[in-house]
Design a protein around this motif. Sequence first.
Motif, PDB file in Angstrom:
ATOM      1  N   UNK A   1     -12.043  30.675  40.638  1.00 28.79           N
ATOM      2  CA  UNK A   1     -11.420  32.067  39.921  1.00 28.79           C
ATOM      3  C   UNK A   1      -9.862  32.070  40.038  1.00 28.79           C
ATOM      4  N   UNK A   2      -9.311  31.442  41.054  1.00 31.61           N
ATOM      5  CA  UNK A   2      -7.994  31.621  41.056  1.00 31.61           C
ATOM      6  C   UNK A   2      -7.129  30.334  40.587  1.00 31.61           C
ATOM      7  N   UNK A   3      -7.835  29.489  39.394  1.00 34.34           N
ATOM      8  CA  UNK A   3      -7.328  28.201  39.113  1.00 34.34           C
ATOM      9  C   UNK A   3      -6.982  28.477  37.461  1.00 34.34           C
ATOM     10  N   UNK A   4      -5.683  28.716  37.155  1.00 38.24           N
ATOM     11  CA  UNK A   4      -5.513  28.963  35.712  1.00 38.24           C
ATOM     12  C   UNK A   4      -5.978  27.730  34.724  1.00 38.24           C
ATOM     13  N   UNK A   5      -6.470  27.856  33.752  1.00 36.77           N
ATOM     14  CA  UNK A   5      -6.867  26.616  33.056  1.00 36.77           C
ATOM     15  C   UNK A   5      -5.705  26.198  32.359  1.00 36.77           C
ATOM     16  N   UNK A   6      -5.403  24.751  32.547  1.00 34.23           N
ATOM     17  CA  UNK A   6      -4.066  24.214  31.874  1.00 34.23           C
ATOM     18  C   UNK A   6      -4.186  24.338  30.498  1.00 34.23           C
ATOM     19  N   UNK A   7      -5.189  23.981  29.807  1.00 35.84           N
ATOM     20  CA  UNK A   7      -5.133  24.011  28.393  1.00 35.84           C
ATOM     21  C   UNK A   7      -4.916  25.153  27.857  1.00 35.84           C
ATOM     22  N   UNK A   8      -5.539  26.513  28.327  1.00 34.45           N
ATOM     23  CA  UNK A   8      -5.295  27.848  28.075  1.00 34.45           C
ATOM     24  C   UNK A   8      -3.701  28.118  27.961  1.00 34.45           C
TER      25      UNK A   8
ATOM     26  N   UNK B   1      -8.947  20.671  35.351  1.00 31.80           N
ATOM     27  CA  UNK B   1      -9.768  20.114  36.144  1.00 31.80           C
ATOM     28  C   UNK B   1     -10.625  18.645  35.610  1.00 31.80           C
ATOM     29  N   UNK B   2     -10.665  18.757  34.382  1.00 25.39           N
ATOM     30  CA  UNK B   2     -11.352  17.645  33.798  1.00 25.39           C
ATOM     31  C   UNK B   2     -10.372  16.441  33.312  1.00 25.39           C
ATOM     32  N   UNK B   3      -9.237  16.794  33.527  1.00 22.76           N
ATOM     33  CA  UNK B   3      -8.137  15.839  32.795  1.00 22.76           C
ATOM     34  C   UNK B   3      -8.311  15.554  31.549  1.00 22.76           C
ATOM     35  N   UNK B   4      -8.813  16.661  30.678  1.00 19.22           N
ATOM     36  CA  UNK B   4      -8.915  16.441  29.236  1.00 19.22           C
ATOM     37  C   UNK B   4      -7.797  16.302  28.629  1.00 19.22           C
ATOM     38  N   UNK B   5      -7.725  15.474  27.302  1.00 18.36           N
ATOM     39  CA  UNK B   5      -6.631  15.281  26.655  1.00 18.36           C
ATOM     40  C   UNK B   5      -6.568  16.262  25.441  1.00 18.36           C
ATOM     41  N   UNK B   6      -7.968  16.669  25.049  1.00 15.37           N
ATOM     42  CA  UNK B   6      -8.032  17.588  24.022  1.00 15.37           C
ATOM     43  C   UNK B   6      -8.870  18.776  24.604  1.00 15.37           C
ATOM     44  N   UNK B   7      -8.211  19.974  24.838  1.00 19.27           N
ATOM     45  CA  UNK B   7      -8.986  21.123  25.457  1.00 19.27           C
ATOM     46  C   UNK B   7      -8.489  22.276  24.649  1.00 19.27           C
ATOM     47  N   UNK B   8      -9.072  23.325  25.243  1.00 15.44           N
ATOM     48  CA  UNK B   8      -9.839  23.542  26.471  1.00 15.44           C
ATOM     49  C   UNK B   8     -11.090  23.295  26.245  1.00 15.44           C
ATOM     50  N   UNK B   9     -11.993  23.211  27.468  1.00 17.70           N
ATOM     51  CA  UNK B   9     -13.280  23.060  27.208  1.00 17.70           C
ATOM     52  C   UNK B   9     -14.210  24.242  27.269  1.00 17.70           C
ATOM     53  N   UNK B  10     -15.346  24.267  27.270  1.00 20.62           N
ATOM     54  CA  UNK B  10     -16.056  25.638  27.244  1.00 20.62           C
ATOM     55  C   UNK B  10     -16.148  26.309  28.309  1.00 20.62           C
ATOM     56  N   UNK B  11     -15.650  25.607  29.521  1.00 20.90           N
ATOM     57  CA  UNK B  11     -15.527  26.345  30.707  1.00 20.90           C
ATOM     58  C   UNK B  11     -14.271  27.374  30.864  1.00 20.90           C
TER      59      UNK B  11
ATOM     60  N   UNK C   1       1.294  19.322  40.590  1.00 23.41           N
ATOM     61  CA  UNK C   1       1.716  18.896  39.214  1.00 23.41           C
ATOM     62  C   UNK C   1       1.612  17.916  38.630  1.00 23.41           C
ATOM     63  N   UNK C   2       1.505  16.656  39.375  1.00 25.37           N
ATOM     64  CA  UNK C   2       1.660  15.662  38.471  1.00 25.37           C
ATOM     65  C   UNK C   2       0.868  14.688  39.384  1.00 25.37           C
TER      66      UNK C   2
ATOM     67  N   UNK D   1       4.851  20.645  27.946  1.00 28.40           N
ATOM     68  CA  UNK D   1       5.334  20.588  29.136  1.00 28.40           C
ATOM     69  C   UNK D   1       4.457  21.031  30.425  1.00 28.40           C
ATOM     70  N   UNK D   2       3.060  21.020  30.016  1.00 30.33           N
ATOM     71  CA  UNK D   2       2.054  21.392  31.237  1.00 30.33           C
ATOM     72  C   UNK D   2       1.301  20.208  31.185  1.00 30.33           C
ATOM     73  N   UNK D   3       1.009  19.669  32.326  1.00 28.94           N
ATOM     74  CA  UNK D   3       0.386  18.546  32.593  1.00 28.94           C
ATOM     75  C   UNK D   3      -1.387  18.727  32.635  1.00 28.94           C
ATOM     76  N   UNK D   4      -1.910  18.256  31.772  1.00 26.50           N
ATOM     77  CA  UNK D   4      -3.408  18.281  31.949  1.00 26.50           C
ATOM     78  C   UNK D   4      -3.908  17.305  32.698  1.00 26.50           C
ATOM     79  N   UNK D   5      -3.179  16.445  33.011  1.00 23.73           N
ATOM     80  CA  UNK D   5      -4.011  15.298  33.973  1.00 23.73           C
ATOM     81  C   UNK D   5      -3.961  15.866  35.409  1.00 23.73           C
ATOM     82  N   UNK D   6      -2.911  16.467  35.808  1.00 18.02           N
ATOM     83  CA  UNK D   6      -2.929  17.356  36.966  1.00 18.02           C
ATOM     84  C   UNK D   6      -3.521  18.273  37.275  1.00 18.02           C
TER      85      UNK D   6
END
Lengths: 226, 53, 67
Positions: A173-180, A153-163, A131-132, A145-150
């Motif tokens: 496939x079992x990893x939720x997209x943090x930016x989503x 996967x790409x530690x994006x500050x502006x997301x999500x990416x095209x993936x 989580x951190x 309240x959701x950490x994109x750094x941890x």
Amino acid sequence: MIIGEQKPLEEIMNLLGDARRVLVVGCGTCVTVCFAGGEKEAAILASALRMKSKLEGHPMEVDEVTVQRQCEWEYIDPLADRLKDYDAILSLACGIGVQAMNERFPEYVTLPGLNTTFLGLPEEHGVWVERCQACGDCILGLTFGICPIARCSKQLLNGPCGGSQNGVCEVSSDLPCAWHLIWERAIKFGQVERLLEVQPPKNWSRSRDGGPRKIVREDLRLPREE
Amino acid sequence: MKYAAEWLDKIGLGGERVRMVNLSSAMAVQFAEAVREMTEKIRQLGPNPLRNM
Amino acid sequence: MTEAFEPRILAFCCHYCAYAAADLAGVMRLNYPTGIRIVEVPCSGRVEVSEILHAFEHGADGVMVAG
Ligand code: SF4
Ligand code: SF4
């Protein structure tokens, strides 16, 4: 909290080499609650080491002790008198605990029995998630309240990416997209415009990239004896 | 129980040496049966190698 | 040698279920192997993995946890 997992028994046996008397030192805080290195795990490992070494023909005497917190001098200082009775010390704390032992008792080498894996939480019983990343400059206030750094996967500050596909990260496939998840939260609070503002690159000098970090609070320091 | 068996495997004693059974207080016949089964299984596995070390 | 081998099995038995069942087995004069040693516990859930390992360390050939 800090999450760790026990090293494979074979690796621990190799680390211990031909030690005859071993002390397993557990830690009663983070690694106890993630079932990696508390009192119970120390007892199990000590017993396992005794049996395995005996079966392999070089029996070890293994004792165990668990301290409340291995990363604070006051909890490990009472071990001082015991250590001389052993020719190997195996810590079941995180890497901080192992280093605290080596720093406080420099005449002995304390070996790591765990792999310190991440800062996270138990998502459910038996499942731990990261989580951190201790980046030193928390941006949770910008990301609902959701950490994109941890968690991205790409530690994006502006997301999500095209993936990002249907809420899932392309990495697994079992990893939720943090930016989503962040966008879902923004929509829920009706504040998507906050995410449309482009974030400039993060200042990583406050993270590990700036070298080892240190915090000094003069107000809390005790007067130094001359 | 699975965890105990995993440890026994790692140690080299064999995870089959530990078993969990569920019984109610009236299941005396099943208890005797379970003990018998377990004894047979262990007889096949042989003695605990640590015993005479 | 194998013929003479009588497995020594430690059984952790829950006071309310398996221990009572074992007791009843005795009352019913049921036959079962003599190598078993019973430890009564208040609940089979309290048996720790370290206690199971402890039994093996001290020579048990098998361990049963009965609840
Ligand atoms: S030594 Fe590590 S595991 Fe133990 S309390 Fe300190 S941080 Fe937590
Ligand atoms: S932004 Fe930095 S400090 Fe905040 S949760 Fe993420 S990694 Fe940790």
